[in-house]
Design a protein around this motif. Structure first.
Motif, PDB file in Angstrom:
ATOM      1  N   GLY A 140     -32.336 -65.087   3.243  1.00  0.00           N
ATOM      2  CA  GLY A 140     -33.459 -65.575   2.461  1.00  0.00           C
ATOM      3  C   GLY A 140     -34.780 -64.848   2.591  1.00  0.00           C
ATOM      4  O   GLY A 140     -35.788 -65.300   2.039  1.00  0.00           O
ATOM      5  N   LEU A 141     -34.825 -63.716   3.275  1.00  0.00           N
ATOM      6  CA  LEU A 141     -36.086 -62.984   3.398  1.00  0.00           C
ATOM      7  C   LEU A 141     -36.454 -62.340   2.061  1.00  0.00           C
ATOM      8  O   LEU A 141     -35.606 -61.752   1.399  1.00  0.00           O
ATOM      9  CB  LEU A 141     -35.975 -61.910   4.478  1.00  0.00           C
ATOM     10  CG  LEU A 141     -37.237 -61.065   4.723  1.00  0.00           C
ATOM     11  CD1 LEU A 141     -38.371 -61.920   5.269  1.00  0.00           C
ATOM     12  CD2 LEU A 141     -36.924 -59.917   5.670  1.00  0.00           C
ATOM     13  N   LEU A 174     -42.386 -61.843  17.447  1.00  0.00           N
ATOM     14  CA  LEU A 174     -43.595 -62.623  17.150  1.00  0.00           C
ATOM     15  C   LEU A 174     -43.583 -63.186  15.729  1.00  0.00           C
ATOM     16  O   LEU A 174     -43.908 -64.363  15.524  1.00  0.00           O
ATOM     17  CB  LEU A 174     -44.849 -61.753  17.341  1.00  0.00           C
ATOM     18  CG  LEU A 174     -45.176 -61.306  18.772  1.00  0.00           C
ATOM     19  CD1 LEU A 174     -46.313 -60.296  18.754  1.00  0.00           C
ATOM     20  CD2 LEU A 174     -45.530 -62.511  19.634  1.00  0.00           C
ATOM     21  N   ALA A 175     -43.238 -62.357  14.740  1.00  0.00           N
ATOM     22  CA  ALA A 175     -43.316 -62.774  13.332  1.00  0.00           C
ATOM     23  C   ALA A 175     -42.235 -63.808  13.018  1.00  0.00           C
ATOM     24  O   ALA A 175     -41.040 -63.553  13.198  1.00  0.00           O
ATOM     25  CB  ALA A 175     -43.171 -61.559  12.419  1.00  0.00           C
ATOM     26  N   THR A 176     -42.654 -64.977  12.547  1.00  0.00           N
ATOM     27  CA  THR A 176     -41.708 -66.071  12.268  1.00  0.00           C
ATOM     28  C   THR A 176     -41.266 -66.014  10.802  1.00  0.00           C
ATOM     29  O   THR A 176     -41.546 -66.925  10.003  1.00  0.00           O
ATOM     30  CB  THR A 176     -42.356 -67.424  12.590  1.00  0.00           C
ATOM     31  OG1 THR A 176     -43.600 -67.524  11.858  1.00  0.00           O
ATOM     32  CG2 THR A 176     -42.635 -67.561  14.068  1.00  0.00           C
ATOM     33  N   GLY A 179     -38.251 -70.618  10.556  1.00  0.00           N
ATOM     34  CA  GLY A 179     -39.296 -70.115  11.426  1.00  0.00           C
ATOM     35  C   GLY A 179     -38.830 -69.303  12.610  1.00  0.00           C
ATOM     36  O   GLY A 179     -39.594 -69.096  13.569  1.00  0.00           O
ATOM     37  N   ALA A 180     -37.599 -68.790  12.571  1.00  0.00           N
ATOM     38  CA  ALA A 180     -37.096 -67.971  13.677  1.00  0.00           C
ATOM     39  C   ALA A 180     -37.882 -66.656  13.735  1.00  0.00           C
ATOM     40  O   ALA A 180     -38.283 -66.100  12.708  1.00  0.00           O
ATOM     41  CB  ALA A 180     -35.613 -67.682  13.494  1.00  0.00           C
ATOM     42  N   VAL A 181     -38.072 -66.155  14.953  1.00  0.00           N
ATOM     43  CA  VAL A 181     -38.807 -64.903  15.111  1.00  0.00           C
ATOM     44  C   VAL A 181     -37.931 -63.717  14.756  1.00  0.00           C
ATOM     45  O   VAL A 181     -36.698 -63.778  14.852  1.00  0.00           O
ATOM     46  CB  VAL A 181     -39.358 -64.737  16.552  1.00  0.00           C
ATOM     47  CG1 VAL A 181     -40.362 -65.826  16.872  1.00  0.00           C
ATOM     48  CG2 VAL A 181     -38.209 -64.712  17.560  1.00  0.00           C
ATOM     49  N   ALA A 182     -38.563 -62.647  14.316  1.00  0.00           N
ATOM     50  CA  ALA A 182     -37.851 -61.425  13.959  1.00  0.00           C
ATOM     51  C   ALA A 182     -37.826 -60.476  15.147  1.00  0.00           C
ATOM     52  O   ALA A 182     -38.772 -60.401  15.933  1.00  0.00           O
ATOM     53  CB  ALA A 182     -38.532 -60.755  12.775  1.00  0.00           C
ATOM     54  N   ILE A 205     -35.570 -54.268  10.942  1.00  0.00           N
ATOM     55  CA  ILE A 205     -35.727 -55.690  11.235  1.00  0.00           C
ATOM     56  C   ILE A 205     -34.304 -56.192  11.443  1.00  0.00           C
ATOM     57  O   ILE A 205     -33.509 -56.255  10.507  1.00  0.00           O
ATOM     58  CB  ILE A 205     -36.442 -56.431  10.088  1.00  0.00           C
ATOM     59  CG1 ILE A 205     -37.918 -55.987  10.022  1.00  0.00           C
ATOM     60  CG2 ILE A 205     -36.406 -57.935  10.331  1.00  0.00           C
ATOM     61  CD1 ILE A 205     -38.144 -54.688   9.349  1.00  0.00           C
ATOM     62  N   LEU A 206     -33.976 -56.512  12.664  1.00  0.00           N
ATOM     63  CA  LEU A 206     -32.585 -56.610  13.091  1.00  0.00           C
ATOM     64  C   LEU A 206     -31.876 -57.887  12.685  1.00  0.00           C
ATOM     65  O   LEU A 206     -30.649 -57.899  12.556  1.00  0.00           O
ATOM     66  CB  LEU A 206     -32.501 -56.460  14.618  1.00  0.00           C
ATOM     67  CG  LEU A 206     -33.119 -55.177  15.196  1.00  0.00           C
ATOM     68  CD1 LEU A 206     -33.114 -55.237  16.710  1.00  0.00           C
ATOM     69  CD2 LEU A 206     -32.359 -53.960  14.712  1.00  0.00           C
ATOM     70  N   ASN A 207     -32.598 -58.969  12.528  1.00  0.00           N
ATOM     71  CA  ASN A 207     -31.928 -60.267  12.366  1.00  0.00           C
ATOM     72  C   ASN A 207     -32.362 -61.039  11.135  1.00  0.00           C
ATOM     73  O   ASN A 207     -32.026 -62.210  10.978  1.00  0.00           O
ATOM     74  CB  ASN A 207     -32.175 -61.137  13.605  1.00  0.00           C
ATOM     75  CG  ASN A 207     -33.651 -61.444  13.820  1.00  0.00           C
ATOM     76  OD1 ASN A 207     -34.501 -60.590  13.597  1.00  0.00           O
ATOM     77  ND2 ASN A 207     -33.952 -62.649  14.258  1.00  0.00           N
ATOM     78  N   VAL A 208     -33.100 -60.402  10.226  1.00  0.00           N
ATOM     79  CA  VAL A 208     -33.542 -61.086   9.010  1.00  0.00           C
ATOM     80  C   VAL A 208     -33.380 -60.128   7.830  1.00  0.00           C
ATOM     81  O   VAL A 208     -33.782 -58.963   7.902  1.00  0.00           O
ATOM     82  CB  VAL A 208     -35.021 -61.539   9.100  1.00  0.00           C
ATOM     83  CG1 VAL A 208     -35.331 -62.510   7.952  1.00  0.00           C
ATOM     84  CG2 VAL A 208     -35.332 -62.188  10.435  1.00  0.00           C
ATOM     85  N   GLY A 209     -32.786 -60.636   6.727  1.00  0.00           N
ATOM     86  CA  GLY A 209     -32.588 -59.820   5.544  1.00  0.00           C
ATOM     87  C   GLY A 209     -32.332 -60.679   4.329  1.00  0.00           C
ATOM     88  O   GLY A 209     -32.574 -61.893   4.328  1.00  0.00           O
ATOM     89  N   LEU A 210     -31.795 -60.060   3.294  1.00  0.00           N
ATOM     90  CA  LEU A 210     -31.554 -60.780   2.048  1.00  0.00           C
ATOM     91  C   LEU A 210     -30.569 -61.933   2.224  1.00  0.00           C
ATOM     92  O   LEU A 210     -30.702 -62.973   1.577  1.00  0.00           O
ATOM     93  CB  LEU A 210     -31.031 -59.809   0.984  1.00  0.00           C
ATOM     94  CG  LEU A 210     -32.042 -58.801   0.423  1.00  0.00           C
ATOM     95  CD1 LEU A 210     -31.345 -57.837  -0.521  1.00  0.00           C
ATOM     96  CD2 LEU A 210     -33.185 -59.506  -0.290  1.00  0.00           C
ATOM     97  N   SER A 211     -29.570 -61.757   3.083  1.00  0.00           N
ATOM     98  CA  SER A 211     -28.536 -62.793   3.206  1.00  0.00           C
ATOM     99  C   SER A 211     -29.065 -64.088   3.789  1.00  0.00           C
ATOM    100  O   SER A 211     -28.470 -65.148   3.600  1.00  0.00           O
ATOM    101  CB  SER A 211     -27.366 -62.281   4.053  1.00  0.00           C
ATOM    102  OG  SER A 211     -27.740 -62.165   5.407  1.00  0.00           O
TER     103      SER A 211
END
Length: 622
Positions: A50-51, A99-101, A106-109, A42-48
């Motif tokens: 808030g995921l 697709l997944a926000t 609400g940014a897409v992953a 998952i390229l653009n969402v992680g712990l930093s």
């Protein structure tokens, strides 16, 4: 138009994918796969950003694909999944990519197949055992007891003590028994408060005695801290001389992550709501503890991976018992008693390891920082220039520890020569056309009684024993002609004279506002070490000494002084210094045979002497 929007969206996603994949390749050596694999990034969402693991797994489950492993890395804006089958992986990719926000606001992953998961994942502070002496007792109080305790210690508005330290201005504090004085990081045992620790807390001591944790005689000091989300407390150690062992911290209303640090060691500890933390021995005296000011904590999951948890309002009750007399612990690095008494054991250890210490924390450092150091040393100090100009034309002058050669050529009528241990700095001097050679100031390869004048500016404070400093002065005296003079500068421990700050201190705006206290400096030291990227060869120093906080007053004579490079790595090197007390340099000169002290003075944070070689070797100089 609808088709054009879809094409633009796909192009944007592809561009984002390429950029993120390049970052992941550089960080983790993980490469993209052109065909489906079990592994997804998952390229653009992680712990930093808030995921949570829960949100990620929920999004994956909505696609119908099964996930067997989640890998979330601390401080990273990406993470990884391993799916059960190739079909599951394709379902997750097709159902989540673009697709997944689940991103912020609400940014897409964006997803990509990768060849493997990261192999050598850096330890994250959760994979380590607790520091020795640290005991965590979960569910130490019930919800009803929590409510009663909060009512008994209710904090209404910020306490007056908060104004003593700017790091406290965003949290409410209240004291019982004795006030903790943040200006000195201590208590006044002669000034008890009218309010003792509330009796509602008494049941805690009996309950603690029934556990295996170290017991504490009835505490007589309580500090209540009230934190809102986003607030924290800097890394610190509770002042050794102020309180006995152990120290108790009760967490109410919310969980929080506390960081324990010792040098480059880091251990995260999750403090659950209504838990009691007992700090004794090594964990109390030799580790700093602090809470980062964040709204979201990274915490471990039961499965062993990481997720995030939002903070809520938290109240901590810290119970202590005053110490009557100096600290006698065996942990000198952060001990105010040990640091102010300068134990003989430290002096003996320095003498034993002097050569090794100077090699690693002086000579090797200056070779590595030579160019950067030289860029900061360009203007001759006026009183040194005045001394050089006092010699007759054609006099022979030796600059012992010449560095980049800034004093060579200061008086063009002299025949001046420089020497230094650092090949890097000698290279700078040589490039400037100076006459220089390499040697050790403890053994000058110069004929006795052959030099009209010597200067040694900021050199012998790098020697790690009194005997070696005395030897360096004797070598300068040996090479002087009868009647020859030497000027020596060393860094002074006292960076003020007549309450005027030295140029060194004036470069620190915080010091200009308020004089730094001894314990405040040790607390700043802990924060400084937390952010240092130390040169790997310096992680194991020959002698354990305090690391000085730059641009502040010295609290000890033997210290490591950091030097941070200006390159991309921003590496920090530790240089050894022995800073001189008043009259210490003069006492050393008095032990040098056949010289007379002509002048001693203080110049911008330095102790300075001029001594002269006696004309008659058969008389005692007066």
């Amino acid at each position: 138009m609808h088709v054009e929007q879809k094409v633009n969206k796909a192009k944007k996603a592809e561009k984002k994918q390429r950029r993120c994949l390049a970052i992941i390749k550089a960080d983790c050596n993980v490469s993209q796969s052109d065909s489906p694999t079990l592994y997804l990034a998952i390229l653009n969402v992680g712990l930093s950003n808030g995921l949570t693991e829960e949100a990620l797994l929920a999004a994956a489950a909505a696609t119908g694909g099964q996930v067997s492993q989640v890998l979330m890395l601390p401080s990273k804006s990406y993470c990884f999944l391993m799916c059960t089958t190739l079909e599951d992986s394709q379902l997750v990719y097709q159902g989540m990519h673009n697709l997944a926000t689940i991103g912020q606001q609400g940014a897409v992953a964006y997803l990509s197949y990768v060849l493997q998961l990261p192999k050598d994942v850096e330890e994250n502070g959760w994979q380590k055992t607790l520091p020795s002496g640290l005991v965590l007792l979960p569910n130490f109080v019930s919800e009803a007891e929590e409510t009663a305790l909060l009512q008994a210690v209710a904090v209404v508005g910020p306490a007056s003590a908060c104004t003593a330290d700017t790091t406290l201005k965003h949290r409410h504090v209240k004291h019982f028994g004795y006030e903790f004085l943040y200006g000195s990081n201590n208590v006044d045992p002669l000034q008890p408060l009218e309010q003792p620790i509330p009796t509602a807390c008494d049941f805690l001591w009996q309950r603690l005695a029934c556990t295996e944790a170290p017991a504490l005689d009835t505490p007589d000091q309580l500090t209540v801290n009230e934190y809102d989300p986003g607030q924290g407390i800097p890394p610190h150690v509770d002042t050794h001389s102020a309180f006995v062992d152990p120290i108790l911290s009760l967490s109410l209303q919310s969980d929080v992550v506390m960081d324990f640090r010792r040098g480059q060691e880091l251990v995260h500890v999750l403090l659950p709501r209504r838990s009691l933390l007992v700090m004794s021995g090594e964990s109390r005296y030799d580790w700093t503890h602090g809470i980062k000011p964040k709204h979201i904590d990274v915490i471990p999951t039961p499965a062993g991976s990481l997720t995030t948890q939002s903070r809520t309002k938290r109240t901590s009750l810290t119970f202590r018992r005053l110490r009557r007399g100096p600290c006698d612990c065996q942990y000198p690095t952060l001990c105010d008693t040990r640091q102010t008494t300068a134990p003989q054991a430290v002096t003996d250890e320095l003498a034993t390891h002097a050569s090794h210490l100077e090699q690693q924390n002086v000579h090797e450092v200056y070779d590595k920082i030579a160019d950067h150091f030289s860029d900061t040393r360009h203007t001759p100090w006026p009183q040194v220039a005045e001394f050089l100009n006092s010699f007759e034309p054609q006099s022979v002058l030796l600059d012992v520890g010449c560095g980049n050669g800034k004093y060579l050529g200061c008086n063009p009528q002299l025949l001046d020569i420089g020497c230094d241990r650092s090949l890097g700095l000698l290279g700078v001097s040589n490039a400037r056309g100076r006459n220089v050679f390499r040697c050790d100031c403890l053994q000058l390869p110069v004929r006795s009684s052959s030099i009209d004048g010597c200067v040694s500016i900021a050199v012998i404070h790098h020697l790690a024993s009194r005997e070696r400093r005395l030897t360096a002065l004797r070598e300068m005296a040996r090479v002087l002609l009868p009647g020859g003079r030497a000027l020596v500068y060393v860094w002074a421990k006292d960076q003020r004279r007549n309450d005027n700050k030295s140029a060194y201190l004036r470069q620190n705006k915080a010091v200009n506002k308020q004089r730094t206290t001894e314990q405040a400096q040790r607390q700043k030291l802990a924060q400084q070490l937390e952010s240092m990227e130390l040169d790997q060869q310096q992680l194991q120093v020959p002698v354990s000494l305090p690391v000085h906080t730059n641009r502040t007053e010295f609290q000890q004579q033997d210290v490591y002084v950091p030097w941070k490079t200006k390159d991309e790595q921003r590496t920090t090197f530790l240089r050894y210094y022995h800073v001189f007390e008043e009259q210490e340099l003069e006492r050393l000169v008095s032990q040098v045979e056949q010289v007379v002290l002509r002048r001693s003075y203080y110049d911008q944070g330095n102790h300075c002497v001029i001594f002269e070689r006696c004309s008659n070797e058969n008389v005692i100089c007066k």
